[in-house]
Design an enzyme around this catalytic site. Structure first.
Site, PDB file in Angstrom:
ATOM      1  N   THR A  52       0.582  -0.914  -0.115  1.00 48.19           N
ATOM      2  CA  THR A  52      -0.150  -0.078  -0.121  1.00 48.19           C
ATOM      3  C   THR A  52       0.602   1.222  -0.183  1.00 48.19           C
ATOM      4  OG1 THR A  52      -1.834  -1.268   1.224  1.00 48.19           O
ATOM      5  CG2 THR A  52      -1.466   1.370   1.126  1.00 48.19           C
ATOM      6  N   GLU A  83      -9.279  -1.328   1.018  1.00 49.14           N
ATOM      7  CA  GLU A  83      -8.971  -2.119   1.972  1.00 49.14           C
ATOM      8  C   GLU A  83      -9.828  -0.611   4.016  1.00 49.14           C
ATOM      9  OE1 GLU A  83      -6.368  -5.862   2.219  1.00 49.14           O
ATOM     10  OE2 GLU A  83      -5.362  -4.068   1.536  1.00 49.14           O
ATOM     11  N   SER A 117       1.760   9.948   8.846  1.00 46.93           N
ATOM     12  CA  SER A 117       3.974   9.311   9.176  1.00 46.93           C
ATOM     13  C   SER A 117       4.755   9.056   8.291  1.00 46.93           C
ATOM     14  CB  SER A 117       3.552   7.942  10.045  1.00 46.93           C
ATOM     15  OG  SER A 117       3.456   7.185   9.259  1.00 46.93           O
ATOM     16  N   LYS A 129       9.368  -9.352 -13.231  1.00 48.01           N
ATOM     17  CA  LYS A 129       9.170  -9.379 -15.332  1.00 48.01           C
ATOM     18  C   LYS A 129       8.869  -7.985 -14.982  1.00 48.01           C
ATOM     19  CE  LYS A 129       4.677 -11.144 -17.889  1.00 48.01           C
ATOM     20  NZ  LYS A 129       3.842 -11.572 -17.823  1.00 48.01           N
ATOM     21  N   THR A 157      45.145   1.130  17.974  1.00 45.68           N
ATOM     22  CA  THR A 157      46.871   1.202  17.881  1.00 45.68           C
ATOM     23  C   THR A 157      46.893   3.262  17.660  1.00 45.68           C
ATOM     24  OG1 THR A 157      45.870   0.848  16.219  1.00 45.68           O
ATOM     25  CG2 THR A 157      47.939  -0.309  16.897  1.00 45.68           C
ATOM     26  N   GLY A 158      45.143   4.156  17.987  1.00 44.36           N
ATOM     27  CA  GLY A 158      44.873   5.400  17.391  1.00 44.36           C
ATOM     28  C   GLY A 158      44.514   5.152  16.135  1.00 44.36           C
ATOM     29  N   LYS A 159      43.475   4.926  15.736  1.00 38.83           N
ATOM     30  CA  LYS A 159      42.238   4.349  14.313  1.00 38.83           C
ATOM     31  C   LYS A 159      41.875   5.520  14.662  1.00 38.83           C
ATOM     32  CE  LYS A 159      41.073   0.422  14.797  1.00 38.83           C
ATOM     33  NZ  LYS A 159      41.631  -0.285  15.883  1.00 38.83           N
ATOM     34  N   GLU A 216      31.373   2.114  17.680  1.00 36.74           N
ATOM     35  CA  GLU A 216      31.662   2.204  19.109  1.00 36.74           C
ATOM     36  C   GLU A 216      31.747   3.407  20.245  1.00 36.74           C
ATOM     37  OE1 GLU A 216      36.128   1.725  18.265  1.00 36.74           O
ATOM     38  OE2 GLU A 216      35.863  -1.139  18.178  1.00 36.74           O
ATOM     39  N   LYS A 267      49.304   1.614   1.290  1.00 41.26           N
ATOM     40  CA  LYS A 267      49.171   1.816   0.033  1.00 41.26           C
ATOM     41  C   LYS A 267      49.063   2.992  -0.647  1.00 41.26           C
ATOM     42  CE  LYS A 267      44.945  -0.354  -1.317  1.00 41.26           C
ATOM     43  NZ  LYS A 267      44.595  -0.911  -2.524  1.00 41.26           N
ATOM     44  N   HIS A 278      54.777   7.690  -1.630  1.00 41.57           N
ATOM     45  CA  HIS A 278      54.742   7.988  -0.703  1.00 41.57           C
ATOM     46  C   HIS A 278      55.373   7.185  -0.613  1.00 41.57           C
ATOM     47  CE1 HIS A 278      52.489   4.164  -1.837  1.00 41.57           C
ATOM     48  NE2 HIS A 278      52.904   4.432  -1.480  1.00 41.57           N
TER      49      HIS A 278
END
Lengths: 105, 585
Positions: free
Chosen positions: B50, B74, B86, B219, B288-290, B314, B452, B458
């Site tokens: 619907t 209906e 809504s 279809k 590790t400081g991500k 997290e 990489k 780099h």
């Protein structure tokens, strides 16, 4: 069509027949309703025939899906008869209606 | 949300399409539903039929200026209006403005008695009247099959429905017809045999306690379409289908570079940071400081005036802000200026698809320049490896299409080689930073590599990564014969080096002073010699003078002697001879 008796609480029948155009099926339905009114409900019959092609908004207002449809607005309960009214058994002879007719006057 | 691919496929088969405006559906169907034809949408209860029909009409009226008629079998007008409100659809307003006509068709079984032949001309007339009253281009019939329950004569009903679909086609309206899913057939009453142009199947499945809705185009006559099952969502603004796998690899590639917020890290990346629109992976074991590098990146972007969307799986937003404050990263002002939005959710809150869809929705709403996902591995744990990879692929494709730079952190397990554990994801990434910690001398120290970085020179060096309450710094790690030295070992090594340098300097000073002293001694010697020399010179002059005076005296005496000897004539004669010669010249 008689309008004076409309809305009365007497044993009067208020019938609306919705048809779609002047087809053979429509004509048959109108004919059958007229015959029934004349034969069984002699006096207290108010019939209105509505062509939904002419008045499409009435089809919506009266929740018409199938045609022809005969709506018995009064006496209560509301009943809808769909089809060309060839098979009219129980049209006015249902047990509840009989009681209504008998007890009303 | 149209792609080039969808446009060309639509043109190739020359089938006019009617865009639904529903997110993703137009992409799957290559532009929308078949224009001027009926489409069957079937599915079991509660799968959104619907809503799909209603959204098709509302979006048509609002976005494409195509008025629509909704025939509801209906639900009443009031119920439908409330239900779609809504989702942010103002059905009542659209009805008032004559953009949509809502007709509630209701046949009360207990009131009806058949008395012979009939047809459904009443329905046709109502539909026709509704269509003509607003010039409707779209029609939705929700759920037509209710008629099978209300009208006893199935033979009449079937022939009338066949006529209805024919009539809708002749009328030229694009129609959506919803139907209940049947046990063995697509629909309970076999409506699919009448509607043969396009059939869409909706499904609502629970897998591993997580319910996901799916949509499949079963279809679509005369058109290419995605045949897969696509997850879809019913969110606060309607349906969104996620057809992201259909996107091709044809994103724009920017040459613009953006800084990471850590100058030494930029220096490692050819001096200018990452490419805009690239995908960056940051892997490392826990601690590790991500998140810190990610937050630095976010802050740098925010300070450039770019919008950053931070998905955290997290930590809560406040926790991130507080923790980053402790190392000198001020994220709160960026949040206030709406340059940073942190979206936190527990990974287990819902399924992978739902997460992805929520992320897409957030991204579409916020339109960020940078997206950070911390950590992506929490999400990938929700599904199988291939599902996880599929999800990341879709996310990256979606972000790249919008030139959004993405940074994903990835938590690796200690022990295993990170290159192996992340191999599924790494091929999708343009740049990969690896964070590791080294244990030694009773301490753990963080180091950072650039594993990489596509398309840029780099550094191949290991750098030590320091976190202090002033922020983050990347310094050269000491690489010597005993291996990589970090932390206090590096400090000890560098103080050793410093001591050696100081010693060298002191030695040089000493030698300098020595030479100075020698020079001074020589100078003194030179001074002595010079005064000796001068004394001798005075002596020499004195001798010269003595010799001169004695010679003069001798001459005088000689002249006196000459006068005495009358030698004057000879000298006078020579003088006279010279004078005429001079005159002559």
């Amino acid at each position: 069509m008689e309008k004076t008796a409309a809305g009365g609480t007497s044993g009067k029948y208020v019938l609306r027949l919705f048809v779609a155009g002047a087809t053979a099926r429509s004509r048959a339905a109108v004919l059958h309703v007229r015959q029934l009114c004349a034969a069984e409900l002699r006096a207290g019959c108010q019939l209105e025939v509505i062509d939904i092609y002419q008045q499409p908004e009435l089809a919506r207002a009266n929740q018409i899906v199938a045609t022809p449809t005969l709506v018995k607005a009064l006496p209560r309960p509301v009943r809808r008869f769909i089809g060309n009214l060839l098979n009219t058994s129980g049209l006015f002879g249902g047990s509840d209606e009989v009681e209504v007719i008998n007890s009303a006057p | 949300m149209k792609t080039n691919a969808s446009k060309t496929s639509g043109r190739a088969v020359a089938l006019p399409k009617c865009a639904t405006g529903i997110k993703g559906l137009d992409e799957i169907t290559g532009g929308g539903l078949p224009r001027g034809r009926p489409t069957l949408v079937c599915g079991s209860a509660g799968c959104g039929k619907t809503l799909l029909a209603a959204e098709f009409l509302v979006r048509g009226a609002v976005q494409f200026n195509e008025p629509g008629v909704l025939v509801a079998f209906e639900e009443t007008e009031a119920e439908l209006t409330a239900n779609v409100a809504s989702l942010g659809f103002d059905l009542a307003g659209l009805i008032r403005r004559k953009k949509i006509v809502l007709d509630y068709v209701h046949v009360e079984r207990s009131e009806v008695q058949e008395t012979g032949e009939y047809d459904l001309e009443g329905l046709f007339v109502r539909l026709n009247h509704a269509i003509d009253s607003i010039g409707a281009k779209r029609v939705a019939l929700d759920t037509l099959e209710v008629l099978f329950a209300s009208l006893p004569n199935e033979a009449i009903l079937r022939s009338e429905l066949r006529r209805l679909f024919r009539w809708l086609k002749d009328k030229g309206v694009t129609a959506v017809i919803t139907a209940e899913r049947g046990r063995e057939s697509l629909t309970r009453h076999g409506l699919e045999e009448y509607v043969s142009d396009c059939v869409i199947l909706l499904d609502h499945r629970v897998y591993d306690q997580i319910a996901t809705r799916h949509l499949r185009v079963v279809k679509y006559r005369g058109a290419l379409h995605g045949t897969n099952e696509f997850p879809f969502l019913i969110g606060a603004d309607g349906i969104s289908v996620l057809p992201i796998t259909s996107l091709a690899l044809n994103h724009q590639a920017s040459t613009e570079r953006i800084a990471t917020g850590i100058p030494r890290l930029d220096a490692m990346l050819g001096g200018r940071g990452f490419f805009r629109g690239s995908s960056i992976l940051l892997t490392g074991t826990s601690g590790t400081g991500k998140s810190i590098i990610a937050s630095n990146f976010a802050q740098a972007a925010g300070r450039r005036g770019e919008r950053v969307l931070f998905f955290s799986f997290e930590e809560s937003p406040n926790q991130i802000i507080r923790n980053m404050q402790s190392i000198g990263l001020r994220l709160q002002p960026l949040v206030k200026r709406d340059l940073l939005r942190i979206h936190s959710a527990r990974p287990t809150l819902y399924g992978l698809e739902m997460h992805l869809a929520t992320m897409f929705k957030e991204i579409a709403n916020y339109r960020p320049d940078v997206v950070i996902v911390d950590p992506i591995t929490s999400l990938m744990d929700l599904g199988t490896a291939s599902e996880g990879k599929g999800m990341v692929t879709r996310l990256i494709d979606y972000l790249k299409a919008g030139q959004v730079t993405s940074l994903f952190t990835s938590l690796t397990q200690g022990g295993a080689a990170p290159q192996q554990t992340e191999s599924t994801m790494s091929s999708l990434m343009d740049a990969w930073l690896l964070l590791q910690d080294f244990e030694g001398n009773g301490e753990r120290n963080r180091v950072l590599y650039v594993l990489k970085a596509r398309g840029m020179a780099h550094s191949n060096q290991v750098r030590e990564f320091l976190i202090s309450n002033h922020g983050v710094d990347v310094v050269d790690a000491y690489i010597g014969p005993s291996g990589v030295l970090t932390g206090s070992a590096r400090a000890a090594q560098s103080s050793l080096e410093m001591a050696a340098v100081v010693a060298g300097q002191q030695e040089a000073e000493r030698r300098k002073r020595e030479i100075e002293r020698k020079r001074a001694a020589i100078m003194r010697q030179i001074g002595g010699l010079r005064s000796d020399f001068e004394a001798e010179a005075v002596e020499l002059r004195r001798i010269d003078e003595q010799v001169g005076t004695s010679a003069l005296r001798l001459n005088t005496e000689r002249a006196a002697w000459g006068r005495l000897r009358q030698a004057d004539a000879k000298t006078a004669g020579t003088r006279r001879q010279r004078r005429p010669a001079r005159k002559h010249r």
